[in-house]
Design a protein around this motif. Sequence first.
Motif, PDB file in Angstrom:
ATOM      1  N   ARG A 271      45.315  34.818  31.361  1.00 22.15           N
ATOM      2  CA  ARG A 271      45.680  34.375  32.705  1.00 22.15           C
ATOM      3  C   ARG A 271      45.954  35.536  33.642  1.00 22.15           C
ATOM      4  O   ARG A 271      46.729  35.442  34.576  1.00 22.15           O
ATOM      5  CB  ARG A 271      46.888  33.442  32.670  1.00 22.15           C
ATOM      6  CG  ARG A 271      46.615  32.138  31.946  1.00 22.15           C
ATOM      7  CD  ARG A 271      47.842  31.297  31.931  1.00 22.15           C
ATOM      8  NE  ARG A 271      48.881  32.013  31.199  1.00 22.15           N
ATOM      9  CZ  ARG A 271      49.792  31.480  30.443  1.00 22.15           C
ATOM     10  NH1 ARG A 271      49.847  30.196  30.323  1.00 22.15           N
ATOM     11  NH2 ARG A 271      50.676  32.200  29.829  1.00 22.15           N
ATOM     12  N   GLY A 272      45.383  36.678  33.410  1.00 25.70           N
ATOM     13  CA  GLY A 272      45.489  37.812  34.315  1.00 25.70           C
ATOM     14  C   GLY A 272      46.806  38.551  34.259  1.00 25.70           C
ATOM     15  O   GLY A 272      47.134  39.283  35.185  1.00 25.70           O
ATOM     16  N   GLU A 273      47.573  38.382  33.201  1.00 21.77           N
ATOM     17  CA  GLU A 273      48.878  39.034  33.116  1.00 21.77           C
ATOM     18  C   GLU A 273      48.714  40.509  32.798  1.00 21.77           C
ATOM     19  O   GLU A 273      48.029  40.901  31.862  1.00 21.77           O
ATOM     20  CB  GLU A 273      49.743  38.368  32.050  1.00 21.77           C
ATOM     21  CG  GLU A 273      50.167  36.964  32.411  1.00 21.77           C
ATOM     22  CD  GLU A 273      51.030  36.313  31.344  1.00 21.77           C
ATOM     23  OE1 GLU A 273      51.307  36.946  30.316  1.00 21.77           O
ATOM     24  OE2 GLU A 273      51.415  35.154  31.552  1.00 21.77           O
TER      25      GLU A 273
ATOM     26  N   LYS B  58      50.681  39.979  37.763  1.00 26.57           N
ATOM     27  CA  LYS B  58      49.366  39.421  37.439  1.00 26.57           C
ATOM     28  C   LYS B  58      48.308  39.916  38.407  1.00 26.57           C
ATOM     29  O   LYS B  58      48.611  40.470  39.453  1.00 26.57           O
ATOM     30  CB  LYS B  58      49.409  37.889  37.510  1.00 26.57           C
ATOM     31  CG  LYS B  58      50.276  37.230  36.468  1.00 26.57           C
ATOM     32  CD  LYS B  58      50.162  35.730  36.570  1.00 26.57           C
ATOM     33  CE  LYS B  58      50.897  35.034  35.447  1.00 26.57           C
ATOM     34  NZ  LYS B  58      50.659  33.590  35.464  1.00 26.57           N
ATOM     35  N   GLU B  59      47.072  39.659  38.014  1.00 29.11           N
ATOM     36  CA  GLU B  59      45.929  39.990  38.862  1.00 29.11           C
ATOM     37  C   GLU B  59      45.034  38.754  38.921  1.00 29.11           C
ATOM     38  O   GLU B  59      44.749  38.134  37.898  1.00 29.11           O
ATOM     39  CB  GLU B  59      45.166  41.163  38.249  1.00 29.11           C
ATOM     40  CG  GLU B  59      43.981  41.609  39.062  1.00 29.11           C
ATOM     41  CD  GLU B  59      43.266  42.794  38.436  1.00 29.11           C
ATOM     42  OE1 GLU B  59      42.475  43.406  39.151  1.00 29.11           O
ATOM     43  OE2 GLU B  59      43.497  43.081  37.242  1.00 29.11           O
ATOM     44  N   ASN B  60      44.646  38.372  40.152  1.00 26.14           N
ATOM     45  CA  ASN B  60      43.769  37.211  40.270  1.00 26.14           C
ATOM     46  C   ASN B  60      42.306  37.622  40.164  1.00 26.14           C
ATOM     47  O   ASN B  60      41.985  38.800  39.964  1.00 26.14           O
ATOM     48  CB  ASN B  60      44.057  36.424  41.559  1.00 26.14           C
ATOM     49  CG  ASN B  60      43.764  37.211  42.814  1.00 26.14           C
ATOM     50  OD1 ASN B  60      43.124  38.250  42.771  1.00 26.14           O
ATOM     51  ND2 ASN B  60      44.243  36.708  43.943  1.00 26.14           N
ATOM     52  N   ARG B  61      41.383  36.682  40.313  1.00 32.11           N
ATOM     53  CA  ARG B  61      39.947  36.951  40.146  1.00 32.11           C
ATOM     54  C   ARG B  61      39.409  37.921  41.175  1.00 32.11           C
ATOM     55  O   ARG B  61      38.420  38.622  40.935  1.00 32.11           O
ATOM     56  CB  ARG B  61      39.172  35.644  40.232  1.00 32.11           C
ATOM     57  CG  ARG B  61      39.436  34.746  39.071  1.00 32.11           C
ATOM     58  CD  ARG B  61      38.650  33.476  39.174  1.00 32.11           C
ATOM     59  NE  ARG B  61      39.027  32.571  38.097  1.00 32.11           N
ATOM     60  CZ  ARG B  61      38.847  31.290  38.121  1.00 32.11           C
ATOM     61  NH1 ARG B  61      38.281  30.712  39.158  1.00 32.11           N
ATOM     62  NH2 ARG B  61      39.212  30.559  37.099  1.00 32.11           N
ATOM     63  N   ASN B  62      40.055  37.969  42.345  1.00 32.25           N
ATOM     64  CA  ASN B  62      39.613  38.879  43.408  1.00 32.25           C
ATOM     65  C   ASN B  62      40.151  40.288  43.228  1.00 32.25           C
ATOM     66  O   ASN B  62      39.851  41.170  44.028  1.00 32.25           O
ATOM     67  CB  ASN B  62      40.051  38.350  44.776  1.00 32.25           C
ATOM     68  CG  ASN B  62      39.432  37.015  45.087  1.00 32.25           C
ATOM     69  OD1 ASN B  62      38.359  36.684  44.590  1.00 32.25           O
ATOM     70  ND2 ASN B  62      40.108  36.236  45.915  1.00 32.25           N
TER      71      ASN B  62
ATOM     72  N   ASP C 280      43.435  41.029  43.342  1.00 37.28           N
ATOM     73  CA  ASP C 280      44.721  41.168  44.029  1.00 37.28           C
ATOM     74  C   ASP C 280      45.847  41.129  43.003  1.00 37.28           C
ATOM     75  O   ASP C 280      45.904  40.244  42.150  1.00 37.28           O
ATOM     76  CB  ASP C 280      44.929  40.033  45.042  1.00 37.28           C
ATOM     77  CG  ASP C 280      43.880  40.053  46.148  1.00 37.28           C
ATOM     78  OD1 ASP C 280      43.413  41.156  46.492  1.00 37.28           O
ATOM     79  OD2 ASP C 280      43.552  38.962  46.659  1.00 37.28           O
TER      80      ASP C 280
ATOM     81  N   GLN D 155      54.818  37.225  40.055  1.00 39.87           N
ATOM     82  CA  GLN D 155      55.177  35.818  39.922  1.00 39.87           C
ATOM     83  C   GLN D 155      56.555  35.763  39.259  1.00 39.87           C
ATOM     84  O   GLN D 155      56.754  36.297  38.178  1.00 39.87           O
ATOM     85  CB  GLN D 155      54.161  35.068  39.056  1.00 39.87           C
ATOM     86  CG  GLN D 155      54.509  33.609  38.847  1.00 39.87           C
ATOM     87  CD  GLN D 155      53.606  32.942  37.825  1.00 39.87           C
ATOM     88  OE1 GLN D 155      53.186  33.568  36.859  1.00 39.87           O
ATOM     89  NE2 GLN D 155      53.319  31.681  38.049  1.00 39.87           N
TER      90      GLN D 155
END
Length: 146
Positions: free
Chosen positions: A4-6, A24-28, A30, A34
């Motif tokens: 989950r981008g952790e 975390k890091e999202n798909r883009n 960024d 959290q």
Amino acid sequence: MGIRGELFTNQVNLDKRSYYFNVKENRNGDVFLQIVESKIKDGQDERRDIVVFADDMKSFLGGMDESLRAVEKIQKERAKLRAEKKAAKEAKYAASGMSEEKPAKKVYRRKGESRLVSERRAERKEISGRLHVVSKRQPDAEKTEY
């Protein structure tokens, strides 16, 4: 990168709540923080979370620091007021000649009740609210009948 981008996780456990700080890091690509609050209520796990993006993190943490300073200031002021109030109370008792201990409370007894029973009842705080009031007038022994 974890599931989950952790990128990083820190957990703080308190009495009835747990806080998770997840970077975390999202798909883009960024990066964001959290913050998750978790507590058990009525047998179910309640979770609330907020998200702070990297661009806004310095402003967010600045606000948190300012809030922390305000809380510390308020706590110091309240501790000072409590100490002043306690000192004034002790001075009042010292000025009136009373000991530093609290003055003894009056214990009222029911009619025919022994002192020991009334003291036990007062200790258990089971006084019913009905009090036997004894008149302060002394009966006149010199009363004459007409």
